[in-house]
Design an enzyme around this catalytic site. Sequence first.
Site, PDB file in Angstrom:
ATOM      1  N   SER A 130      58.411 -16.105   5.865  1.00 22.96           N
ATOM      2  CA  SER A 130      58.484 -16.177   7.356  1.00 22.96           C
ATOM      3  C   SER A 130      58.127 -17.437   7.532  1.00 22.96           C
ATOM      4  CB  SER A 130      57.358 -15.400   8.138  1.00 22.96           C
ATOM      5  OG  SER A 130      56.068 -15.700   7.744  1.00 22.96           O
ATOM      6  N   LYS A 131      58.569 -18.404   8.720  1.00 15.85           N
ATOM      7  CA  LYS A 131      58.588 -19.801   9.338  1.00 15.85           C
ATOM      8  C   LYS A 131      56.762 -19.963   9.451  1.00 15.85           C
ATOM      9  CE  LYS A 131      59.849 -18.813  13.918  1.00 15.85           C
ATOM     10  NZ  LYS A 131      60.775 -19.006  14.844  1.00 15.85           N
ATOM     11  N   ARG A 132      56.117 -18.985   9.687  1.00 17.61           N
ATOM     12  CA  ARG A 132      54.749 -19.310   9.681  1.00 17.61           C
ATOM     13  C   ARG A 132      53.913 -19.870   8.461  1.00 17.61           C
ATOM     14  NH1 ARG A 132      50.954 -14.791  11.900  1.00 17.61           N
ATOM     15  NH2 ARG A 132      49.394 -16.339  11.476  1.00 17.61           N
ATOM     16  N   ARG A 152      53.483 -26.890  12.419  1.00 17.44           N
ATOM     17  CA  ARG A 152      52.782 -25.929  11.639  1.00 17.44           C
ATOM     18  C   ARG A 152      51.807 -26.324  10.670  1.00 17.44           C
ATOM     19  NH1 ARG A 152      58.585 -24.516  11.343  1.00 17.44           N
ATOM     20  NH2 ARG A 152      58.963 -22.835  12.756  1.00 17.44           N
TER      21      ARG A 152
END
Length: 506
Positions: free
Chosen positions: A260-262, A476
């Site tokens: 996931s991009k997190r 992020r």
Amino acid sequence: MASSAASGRPVRTRIAPSPTGDPHLGTAYVALFNRCFAHRHGGSFVLRIEDTDRERSSKRFERGILDALGWLGLDWDEGPGRDGGNGPYRQSERGGIYAEKIRVLLEKGHAFHCFCDENRLSKLRSEQMRLKLQPGYDGHCLGLSKEEVAARLSRGERHVIRLRVPREGDCVFDDLLRGEIRIDWPQIDMAVLIKSDGMPTYHFANVVDDHLMGISHVIRGEEWISSVPKHVLLYDCFGWERPVFCHLPLLRNPDKSKLSKRKNPTSIGYYQAMGYLPEALVNYLGNMGWSLPGGEEKFSQAEMRDNFELERISLGGPIFDRKKLDWLNGRYLRENLDDAEFARAFAAWAFQAWKIGGIAPLVRQRVGKFSDVAALAGFLLQGDLALSAGDFSHQQLDADSCRRILQFSLWALENTPDFSRDAIETRLRQLAEKMDLKIRNFLFPLFVAISGRAVSLSVYDAIAAIGPDLARARLRGAIEALGGISNKQQKKLEKEFRLLRDKPAA
């Protein structure tokens, strides 16, 4: 268990991405395996654009998918720009085909009109959750007579068309990697096939297109296994031969969670902007659950194709580890490029027209000589920044406030289709107003996240210059430098952001 070779059928595989966001690593992973399998067996690899989501689909995202696959060398035999006689290859252009096929299902009684409004469906879901029942449509409109349906249609009542699903027994199908799979029919919802706007859903268009395009093998991520009963039911309702199903293991983060991009940049554009070689990235994706017979980790796409068999895919969740990718990319830089080739490849990456074109207007009025540019704007050409929590020290903002600003800004930029400087400024200023923050304080953590400094070039200009992939990755990274956000905090912030988003601007 199914065989990897379809008996008596030409091998044809496909990918069908939706142009609703940045091109994803998962798309490239699935495309690579489909392409290698098709070409290993002398078949064709098809690209189809599933753009039936009118609100979220865009030509910009479609162009991004095409460009990303082209950069990776994952070109297609049929698809947009390469007509193989099975087009159109955009679902938005195949409306007449779906209208004809849905009439067949309606006439045979395999589909039905549903006039239930969202209010009724919402109450139904709430009641099913309260009673801890399997959520799904309850068949309310199944008993409508032909006369009543015709009358309601003539009045122009809003409706969808649903699939009639058996209410007892099992759906049985084969998966190439998993063998026989059985799923109870009562667990399967009566899926919408045609939406109220007349557009087909994924489930309906996917099956119709796969059959008409002669797809022999449906090779996709394992998250689609639960949807197979709807798909095989449609194949059987039409009397069509089922394809061979093969569901690939999902890519995982190093902590075994779903990619996931997190936790990992998932946009292909990020890896391009960071200066990875496309051959290295494709090679690394090829190592995701598969390997050459001799176990070599470095191989070309041609070597993968010549040795590829689906049965050798491991179901253990493959780990996408950027450190391992860095190691492999470094091998490519050292082993595949001599000094002159390295210099040319570096120049081609560092001095792309869009990069230099974005930097020039930001620095031209601020420098006295070219050698000043690196000190002023070097961060625009960097990848990840080495940040620490101490970099965000501020008299009026604590760490939680900085994380909140960064996360809300990240979500705001993810929903900014126009990534121009003016659009970015407008979106971020509106967010600052809704958060009741002075713009100077609001922008402080953004300056640090994007440039590594508390003061630099205009942060709006800088975000536009480095582009959406790198900008979002730096935000992020800054959040992680501040300690990250737990799942519990994430849910709380998501709720707060939705309220802020709907709050009128001052």
